[in-house]
Design an enzyme around this catalytic site. Structure first.
Site, PDB file in Angstrom:
ATOM      1  N   TYR A   1       0.806  -1.192   0.000  1.00 16.12           N
ATOM      2  CA  TYR A   1       0.000   0.000   0.000  1.00 16.12           C
ATOM      3  C   TYR A   1       0.852   1.260   0.000  1.00 16.12           C
ATOM      4  O   TYR A   1       0.636   2.175  -0.777  1.00 16.12           O
ATOM      5  CB  TYR A   1      -0.926  -0.006   1.209  1.00 16.12           C
ATOM      6  CG  TYR A   1      -1.468   1.355   1.473  1.00 16.12           C
ATOM      7  CD1 TYR A   1      -2.280   1.976   0.546  1.00 16.12           C
ATOM      8  CD2 TYR A   1      -1.115   2.038   2.622  1.00 16.12           C
ATOM      9  CE1 TYR A   1      -2.759   3.241   0.764  1.00 16.12           C
ATOM     10  CE2 TYR A   1      -1.582   3.300   2.840  1.00 16.12           C
ATOM     11  CZ  TYR A   1      -2.395   3.907   1.909  1.00 16.12           C
ATOM     12  OH  TYR A   1      -2.842   5.163   2.119  1.00 16.12           O
TER      13      TYR A   1
ATOM     14  N   ARG B   1      -9.227   0.444   6.897  1.00 11.53           N
ATOM     15  CA  ARG B   1      -9.658  -0.585   7.839  1.00 11.53           C
ATOM     16  C   ARG B   1     -10.631  -0.005   8.841  1.00 11.53           C
ATOM     17  O   ARG B   1     -11.581  -0.659   9.255  1.00 11.53           O
ATOM     18  CB  ARG B   1      -8.453  -1.168   8.571  1.00 11.53           C
ATOM     19  CG  ARG B   1      -7.583  -2.012   7.666  1.00 11.53           C
ATOM     20  CD  ARG B   1      -6.385  -2.566   8.393  1.00 11.53           C
ATOM     21  NE  ARG B   1      -5.325  -2.869   7.431  1.00 11.53           N
ATOM     22  CZ  ARG B   1      -4.216  -3.527   7.731  1.00 11.53           C
ATOM     23  NH1 ARG B   1      -4.017  -3.936   8.979  1.00 11.53           N
ATOM     24  NH2 ARG B   1      -3.313  -3.755   6.809  1.00 11.53           N
TER      25      ARG B   1
ATOM     26  N   GLU C   1       9.143  -9.663   5.467  1.00 12.01           N
ATOM     27  CA  GLU C   1       9.504 -10.041   6.834  1.00 12.01           C
ATOM     28  C   GLU C   1      10.997 -10.285   6.947  1.00 12.01           C
ATOM     29  O   GLU C   1      11.571 -10.984   6.118  1.00 12.01           O
ATOM     30  CB  GLU C   1       8.818 -11.353   7.219  1.00 12.01           C
ATOM     31  CG  GLU C   1       7.390 -11.229   7.604  1.00 12.01           C
ATOM     32  CD  GLU C   1       6.866 -12.589   7.997  1.00 12.01           C
ATOM     33  OE1 GLU C   1       6.118 -12.653   8.977  1.00 12.01           O
ATOM     34  OE2 GLU C   1       7.213 -13.573   7.353  1.00 12.01           O
TER      35      GLU C   1
END
Length: 724
Positions: A25, A62, A123
DNA sequence: ACGGGTGAGACT
DNA sequence: TAGTCTCAC
């Protein structure tokens, strides 16, 4: 509690994590539409069905109730003002390279402070043991006059914000506690270091990230997700039991799927704490030795999974799905898509080669398919692999051959006339090609090998064996090059399944040179492909690709511009040992570490980091060959158990891990490519740069090889049988 | 017949 | 080993 404390073997590793949704995003936001910042936004996949699938949702969105499982259209309903941005498309499919690169950018920063493992595109695990110990020794928190705000904003699990007092104040106290357990002090140092790194990342890339700081990866991972975005969470030693006790079992990494389901439904385990009631034997009985032991350990916050020190991916893949009505039903359409996929793959391989000096050795084709009206219509479409030849056209060619072999196998007796136009018997619902077995070009290694000829190496894992074998004797599994020719030019020749595959051949240096030739082959793009295509053409291809129909000019793969100097390859072709010899050595010399000892001139443990306490560990002291594969486990529990299977480790080795996790959210511009030589954690730094990498490759696996993700490899080696 | 594209790792 | 399967982001 006792069990926890005593069996919990702390190492210090700091793990970083970058979360993909945010990453995606924010990259888009920042790079393409900076004005979207602060607005509810989502990234949608190009596919326009129902507005496309959301693959990333901003925090603002969200809050509006937009969820990742929604389609673009739905999100508009829930949140009319949502801004949808599209994932880049290339060759008719999503192109994630932007994101991969962004992840690399962050890795390059994180890796400044410790060994880094890029666990996924977003990650990163980081082992900060050394950095934390150094800090503790030289500048412990309690002597600092000023403590950065970012550190004070840490969440420290189990820290009772005493009578509602200032949270930052209690964090400060915790960080600076003089009487703290050493392990917690190390964690505190880890918190400082991680905070600094996070700030650094922010400064240099404009990404924000979350982090978890704990004594092992799994706990750090857990913690990293507990406070988002852009926050860090510390798991003090004493909080582990409390944390896990009430943690829903499925929240634990690796337990989010079927295994977690089984634990719930079969054993009635709902929280990680519930696991404590089961003996290791019981767990093994139900889930096998490795998984059983792994579960037993996890319940106690114990994990032997070590930060691997790997910054580059082990494989590259490119794939696409063709759901439902889009299923591919002609060879021609399959071929066309394979071309696109292979083109992308080839590009990425070339990049890897140029930037990292690595070569992939295996090409794998996966597909999923359906077929109708067949007794075994549920049979899965088989995967196929073959030696990988560089060059877009060759990859395309070979991929097609693999596909055809697989298809024949899949269709079985049906095999008849696959050709022709539309068939009503089968359809391909996904296609992917990937390249694996990627190893560094053995530049420099050969000389090292020679240098240490006769010295045992540090190999202990599959991987390191590969490295050794590959590096010492450059024997790519180069099959006969004729393989794909055969298949392509005579696709209908009857092959009884596997026979279509080339057996890996003993490779001599001649063959190696062949390989080099291949690499340098200009490879007129369409040559053999046209043949293949001609056989299938004339079909209508119901898919729209990005229009690179003709293979003529375009992606010619900048043929090896970097290979003017055949330098790396020259070395390739001077093997100092034949393959078998190499293999034998690699296997036989497990567990020794003469190289490091040679360089370090000390420390027989061969571990690249400080090992002040590790002397306790018997394996380390017994270099020649221990029954277990690893010579130094990262988990002292494992070691102790290997001797005393029933005993809790009497004492932790004082070797603590601090793991943190990061989550990226924003970035600024700037292209990036990383250079592994420059990203260099610890000890080996003193070595001449050109051999550091090789040496590291030899050492790392030696230090620990975690073959079993969710199981103690120790158990595997020391328990004679597997009771199912 | 949708979360899509990717990756890692264990098992056999 | 190569191929399958699981898990995760």
């Amino acid at each position: 509690m006792e069990e926890f404390l005593s069996s919990y073997c702390p190492m210090i590793a700091i793990c970083g994590l970058v979360s993909m949704p945010s990453l995606l995003y924010f990259i888009v936001e920042q790079r393409k539409q900076p004005d979207l910042r602060g607005l509810p936004t989502a990234v949608v996949q190009y596919n326009a069905w129902k507005g496309g699938a959301l693959i990333a949702v901003s925090y603002e969105a969200r809050k509006c109730g937009v969820k990742r499982s929604m389609r673009g259209a739905e999100s508009k309903q829930v949140c009319p003002q949502i801004q949808l941005v599209q994932v880049p498309v290339a060759r008719g499919k999503a192109d994630l390279s932007t994101y991969r690169n962004a992840g690399s950018e962050v890795v390059s920063i994180l890796s400044r402070k410790g060994r880094c493992e890029r666990a996924s595109i977003d990650e990163v695990y980081l082992d900060l043991t050394d950095a934390a110990e150094t800090m503790l020794a030289e500048a412990p928190p309690e002597i600092l006059e000023v403590i950065d705000e970012e550190v004070l904003k840490s969440h420290v699990l189990g820290l009772n914000s005493e009578d509602g007092s200032d949270a930052k104040e209690s964090v400060r106290k915790w960080l600076c506690r003089n009487d703290a357990d050493r392990r917690d002090k190390l964690l505190a140092c880890g918190a400082f270091i991680i905070a600094e790194l996070r700030l650094q990342v922010l400064k240099e890339t404009e990404f924000t990230c979350s982090a978890g700081i704990a004594h092992n990866k799994i706990l750090a991972k857990l913690a990293s997700g507990m406070n988002k975005p852009a926050q860090q969470t510390v798991v003090p030693f004493s909080s582990v039991k409390g944390l896990l006790g009430s943690l829903p079992i499925k929240k634990m990494k690796q337990l989010g799927g079927k295994l977690g389901d089984s634990l719930q439904s079969d054993l009635g385990v709902n929280t990680v704490g519930d696991l404590l009631q089961f003996s290791e034997e019981k767990l093994q009985e139900r889930y096998g030795v490795n998984t059983g032991t792994w579960l037993w350990n996890i319940a106690r916050g114990i994990s032997g999974d070590e930060v691997e020190g790997r910054l580059l991916p082990k494989s590259h893949g490119s794939g696409k799905t063709f759901p439902g009505p889009q299923a591919l039903k002609t060879i021609a359409s399959v071929q066309r898509w394979l071309h696109e996929l292979c083109e992308e793959l080839s590009e990425r391989l070339q990049l890897d080669l140029d930037q990292n000096k690595r070569i992939a050795h295996t090409l794998v084709l996966h597909a999923t398919a359906y077929k109708v009206s067949d007794s075994d219509s549920h049979k899965k479409f088989p995967s196929k692999s073959c030696p990988l030849r560089y060059g877009t056209a060759k990859i395309q060619e070979d991929a097609l051959s693999l596909f055809q072999a697989a298809l024949r196998e899949y269709l079985g007796s049906y095999t008849a006339k696959i050709q022709g136009s539309q068939n009503n018997h089968w359809g391909i619902t996904s296609l992917s090609v990937s390249a694996s077995k990627i190893v560094p070009i053995p530049s420099g290694t050969a000389s090292i090998t020679k240098y240490f000829h006769g010295h045992p190496s540090c190999s202990s894992t599959k991987q390191s064996q590969n490295n050794l074998v590959e590096e010492g004797t450059p024997v790519p599994p180069s099959g006969n090059e004729s393989y794909s020719e055969v298949n392509v030019t005579k696709p209908q020749i009857e092959f009884p399944g596997e026979e279509t595959m080339i057996k890996y051949a003993e490779t001599s240096s001649d063959q190696l040179e062949d390989k080099i030739d291949l690499l340098n082959d200009q490879n007129p793009c369409c040559s053999s492909k046209n043949q293949a295509r001609d056989e299938f053409t004339q079909e209508t291809v119901p898919v729209s690709t990005s229009g690179s129909e003709h293979c003529s000019g375009m992606n010619q793969n900048q043929p090896m511009k970097n290979y003017s100097g055949e330098e790396p390859y020259v070395k390739l072709s001077m093997p100092s040992l034949n393959r078998q010899e190499q293999k034998r050595k690699a296997v036989k010399d497990k567990g020794t570490c003469s190289i490091l000892r040679f360089f370090k001139n000390q420390d027989p443990s061969c571990a690249p980091q400080k090992l002040e306490h590790v002397e306790n560990i018997e394996d380390v002291k017994a270099p020649p060959l221990s029954p277990g594969i690893q010579s130094r486990s990262n988990n002292c529990l494992d070691h102790n158990r290997s001797e005393l299977p029933k005993e809790r480790p009497s004492e932790d080795a004082g070797n603590s891990n601090v793991c943190g996790s990061f989550q990226i959210e924003q970035r600024r511009g700037g292209a990036w490519s990383y250079n592994i030589d420059e990203i260099d954690p610890s000890v080996i730094d003193e070595l001449p740069p050109e051999i550091q990498q090789e040496v590291r490759a030899w050492i790392r696996p030696h230090k620990r090889h975690n073959t079993v993700k969710r199981g103690s490899s120790i158990a595997h080696y020391f328990l004679p049988t597997k009771n199912t």
